[in-house]
Design a protein around this motif. Structure first.
Motif, mmCIF file in Angstrom:
data_model
loop_
_atom_site.group_PDB
_atom_site.id
_atom_site.type_symbol
_atom_site.label_atom_id
_atom_site.label_comp_id
_atom_site.label_asym_id
_atom_site.label_seq_id
_atom_site.Cartn_x
_atom_site.Cartn_y
_atom_site.Cartn_z
ATOM 1 N N GLN A 86 0.865 -1.184 0.000
ATOM 2 C CA GLN A 86 0.000 0.000 0.000
ATOM 3 C C GLN A 86 0.901 1.234 0.000
ATOM 4 N N ARG A 118 0.858 5.618 -10.398
ATOM 5 C CA ARG A 118 0.110 4.412 -10.763
ATOM 6 C C ARG A 118 0.682 3.738 -11.997
ATOM 7 N N PHE A 130 -2.657 2.363 -4.209
ATOM 8 C CA PHE A 130 -2.182 3.717 -3.932
ATOM 9 C C PHE A 130 -3.310 4.547 -3.349
ATOM 10 N N CYS A 131 -3.018 5.348 -2.349
ATOM 11 C CA CYS A 131 -3.974 6.295 -1.775
ATOM 12 C C CYS A 131 -3.384 7.685 -1.822
ATOM 13 N N GLU A 132 -4.140 8.638 -2.359
ATOM 14 C CA GLU A 132 -3.671 10.023 -2.324
ATOM 15 C C GLU A 132 -4.056 10.625 -0.989
ATOM 16 N N ALA A 149 -6.914 12.245 3.820
ATOM 17 C CA ALA A 149 -7.028 12.424 2.368
ATOM 18 C C ALA A 149 -6.916 13.897 2.031
ATOM 19 N N LEU A 155 -15.843 14.867 -0.343
ATOM 20 C CA LEU A 155 -15.553 13.669 0.436
ATOM 21 C C LEU A 155 -16.329 13.735 1.738
ATOM 22 N N PHE A 161 -8.206 8.226 7.705
ATOM 23 C CA PHE A 161 -8.282 6.776 7.758
ATOM 24 C C PHE A 161 -6.968 6.224 8.304
ATOM 25 N N ASN B 212 -10.753 6.200 -4.717
ATOM 26 C CA ASN B 212 -9.794 5.133 -4.449
ATOM 27 C C ASN B 212 -9.408 5.041 -2.987
ATOM 28 N N LEU B 213 -9.938 5.936 -2.168
ATOM 29 C CA LEU B 213 -9.566 5.902 -0.756
ATOM 30 C C LEU B 213 -10.171 4.675 -0.091
ATOM 31 N N PRO B 214 -9.523 4.208 0.973
ATOM 32 C CA PRO B 214 -10.058 3.022 1.644
ATOM 33 C C PRO B 214 -11.326 3.358 2.421
ATOM 34 N N ASN B 215 -12.035 2.337 2.815
ATOM 35 C CA ASN B 215 -13.214 2.438 3.689
ATOM 36 C C ASN B 215 -14.375 3.196 3.060
#
Lengths: 546, 546
Positions: A86, A118, A130-132, A149, A155, A161, B212-215
């Motif tokens: 991750q 990516r 991948f998480c921004e 985030a 959002l 998170f 694409n963020l988790p949760n």
């Protein structure tokens, strides 16, 4: 970049070979000289070494923080199928930062030096997620990183998170170092990120347009056209040179009435610009800047920046105010708060561990002899100690201790743990004066930000050993001085090559073009950068305010 | 662009020949259909016609507001040595706006479609000055424009200043028309400026990263990936097609886990998208979009936009909420407030002048016959009247009056001045439904924003006459329908060519490429745009979040 790849290759290779490195937390602590070592073990030394992942029901979670030089090099060389990977970074791209000064004036376009992360991770075997987002807290006890985030009105919630890890690679990059000078954050531009370079570009054009408005006195025009660069290091000097080229070659022609009012000033606290380079380069650069009318103020320390002027003092403590149109602050890099608090949390434990090992007679103090015995280990754990000793031509730890305390110390004097920590902290505070050159800012970037825990003391597992020894060797190899470039404008570059070779002029510029083109991270960015250079040769730089 | 150049050529030529046009204020009033005519004379008809500027001690001050299509074309064709020229615009560049939809997805780079206005005016003979500022008030009585420099913390004072003029060319462009729908300004993107396109690009990538963020639940992911385009005109349709290409060709590969959740919705209040095109094109576009999964909602009117969802009603008044990740609002253009207030100030006078001329028996009312007699003049002064009549297949003013009042009117009914104004105002409000196609948005841009005062009534000076007749002929020629393009994605374009020729497909796409490349304002931008297309063919579009 070669160095960078090399060292992270090391980590990657080790991770490839050891799919079950026993809960070693690999840390690439990013900071301005504050290197940190850390590991975590849950004492399962007896775990059998399993080389095939089929027999392993669940892959280990590897979290990489950051997509700069360190994180990207690490990812490129890692076998993605062995881990559950991750990546967390506030930017979804890798940026070729050595070209940022070129972006500030449009010699190269911002988009040409970035590659989506990516695309890089897509080439890995396994799935790399991948998480921004930005990591704002590392919790080493529970092995979690807390992330936020990037802001976005759409959002839901706060965008926070948590990501669990088994292995953590911290490669978050440093932040600009303001030395807590008041007003810097509010009024100065930095040159660390792609967005910074874009903002500087717009700001340069804005200053020109402002100076062109009607009803301005000449003094006001001059103020708007006063460009200041604080910091005479390679980045500052390269930016000053780029800006000078832009203003004379491209902008002067279309702003004829203000051309002669433009002034570029480089403010440097030390005695010379490019002080980390060979004296011949420094002298050449200073003379070239003088010829071109770039004002170099040596020995001036900036004490305050207001919305109108920069306040600075010279060595005779005379205070000067310099009204400005735009300031770029480029005085080196500092540790990010998240790394600093993490270091504080775990750094102390580590130093205590070294101290206890070195203190063989359990006296609670270390003799210099005892320290000399573990110096090899100290240098492995804290590579900056070795760099520091080398850079100062010191013979060993005695010199270091003398340097830290500022007076002669007898070899038989004993050190308490506090004194030992103080000596190491002194190195930390000094290490920022080591070369941080522009051309090898990838090297720099790694060098000043690299910290690894070496679990050679407590853990003797074959895997851990292989991993850490490799990483450290890589690190030592990395810092070999393989040459630096300092572009000085007008198609001239100064190059300092191994073996005391100095090359200054147009030929070095072509060497610089070749090296930078070859070091691009993908064929796409290579083609874009080269075509940007060609566009510039043919059409000049664009001066639209976008 | 040819049209644009042509008409402004006209103005420029006239100004060239007549270095002392007797204080005619040439107005290119930019508005969303609200065309305005105006002049100012200080009755010095007897002034001798001086063709050489040597005998004239001081050049007349010509002020041009705006550096869009109109302003730039005008400047390019003007002899700069004859006037003291001052250009005022909030942007120091000309942007090739028809390529903005391509910029939103990185098919073409923003910088490739802009040309610094200083480069364009540098080629003029005399000195043309430029100020980066926005005009916020026009004072026709004192012949002054009040301007405000672009915000900048380093500018002293408020940045306001005043520019005097003898001749004024208003070419400020229109603003996006929100129809006062609540929440549009706060939550929607427009597609009028280069910065808009850049923001849209970042916003698209942001939406993908957010998803694409988790949760996140699947519902939240879908919300972030819901792209909405309000307005099924050529700009909206072209953007939808570009976005679809970007998401399927480039982004889908590197965001594999969210690829199937992306949804593009086009909301159109009318019965069809691209309603101003031939029915065959409309049908083809709707079928293509349906095949590709682009959701086209016809007959839906957006009533509100909140931070979470778009509220719309269909023709049966059923209210629907559509949660979205990003909205682009593209429903046409409206008048800028500064133009509106200026129009209000002087428009009334002008209509009164026509009324007085038409009212030959001085009865205070006009018979339909009297109006018919001056219809030619009305159409010259208010070209939108003629366009409107033509577009509605109306025979003459009677139909217009009927249309305005919504009921049958007898030919012998007489009109008061208020009724006459009302009829003209109705045309103004309706003219926005005239074709405003994407390909010929330069044409559009001119067409909907063009207003000229024609001083044929009061002033019969040779100069004034030559000037205004030329300009008006240009305007009429301009609106000849010389073909429109509607790029539909997947390398297919629909083209409507003169003589009811329809061409849809890949060949039209190549025609589109040729036309757009040839219409670039400089060789530099032409080379950049073509090389951007080549880059895209080779490497695809970039998806970095910058």
């Amino acid at each position: 970049m070669r160095f960078a790849s090399f060292i992270f290759d090391g980590v990657s290779q080790a991770l490839k070979r050891n799919s079950m490195v026993p809960k070693v937390v690999v840390l690439v602590a990013v900071s301005g000289g504050g290197l940190i070592a850390y590991s975590e073990s849950q004492s399962d030394h007896g775990a059998s070494i399993v080389r095939s992942s089929e027999t392993e029901p669940k892959k280990k979670k590897l979290v990489v923080l950051g997509t700069g030089w360190a994180g990207t090099s690490f990812l490129k060389n890692l076998d993605g199928s062995l881990y559950d990977i991750q990546v967390v970074s506030p930017r979804n791209y890798f940026a070729f930062t050595p070209l940022l000064p070129s972006v500030t004036c449009g010699t190269v376009e911002a988009r040409s030096i970035v590659e989506p992360i990516r695309k890089i991770i897509k080439k890995k075997n396994g799935e790399v997620r991948f998480c921004e987002a930005e990591c704002f807290k590392i919790d080493p006890v529970n092995k979690k990183v807390h992330c936020q985030a990037n802001a976005g009105s759409n959002l839901n919630g706060t965008g926070e998170f948590v990501v669990d890890y088994d292995y953590l690679v911290i490669a978050m990059g440093a932040k600009a170092n303001t030395f807590n000078t008041p007003g810097v954050v509010e009024h100065c531009h930095f040159l660390k990120e792609v967005e910074d370079a874009q903002r500087i570009r717009r700001s340069v054009i804005d200053s020109l347009e402002k100076a062109n408005l009607p009803n301005l006195s000449e003094e006001e025009k001059r103020k708007n056209l006063q460009f200041v660069i604080v910091g005479g290091g390679p980045t500052g000097v390269e930016f000053a040179a780029e800006l000078h080229d832009f203003l004379t070659e491209d902008v002067g022609k279309i702003y004829p009435n203000i051309r002669d009012l433009v002034r570029i000033t480089v403010v440097e606290a030390g005695g010379h610009i490019l002080s980390m380079f060979d004296k011949r380069i420094t002298a050449f650069a200073e003379q070239k800047f003088q010829r071109e009318g770039i004002d170099v103020k040596l020995g001036y320390k900036v004490t305050k920046v207001s919305d109108k002027a920069i306040t600075m003092v010279d060595r005779a403590n005379t205070v000067t105010d310099l009204p400005y149109g735009m300031v770029v602050w480029s005085t080196g890099i500092g540790t990010r708060p998240v790394i600093r608090s993490f270091m504080e949390e775990i750094g102390q434990e580590d130093i205590s561990a070294i101290f206890n090992v070195a203190d063989k007679d359990n006296s609670g103090t270390l003799t210099v002899k005892e320290i000399q015995d573990v110096l090899g280990d100290i240098c492995e754990r804290y590579p900056q100690v070795q760099l520091y000793l080398k850079s100062r031509d010191m013979r060993g730890l005695v010199d270091l201790l003398n340097d830290a305390e500022g007076n002669e110390r007898k070899e038989n004097r004993e050190l308490s743990i506090e004194e030992f920590k103080k000596a190491l902290a002194h190195v930390d505070s000094q290490v920022k004066f080591l070369p941080a050159t522009a051309q090898v800012s990838f090297c720099t970037c790694i060098h000043v930000c690299f910290g690894l825990h070496v679990p050679t003391y407590e853990y003797t597992d074959e895997e851990a050993d292989t991993l850490t020894v490799m990483v450290l060797q890589c690190f030592r190899n990395m810092y070999k001085h393989l040459g630096s470039f300092a572009p000085l404008g007008g198609e001239q570059t100064a190059a300092e090559l191994p073996g005391d070779w100095i090359s200054i002029g147009h030929s070095s510029q072509w060497l610089w073009y070749s090296v930078y083109a070859s070091k691009q991270v993908s064929w796409r960015t290579r083609a874009l950068v080269i075509s940007d250079w060609m566009r510039r040769f043919i059409f000049g730089r664009d001066s639209s305010g976008i």
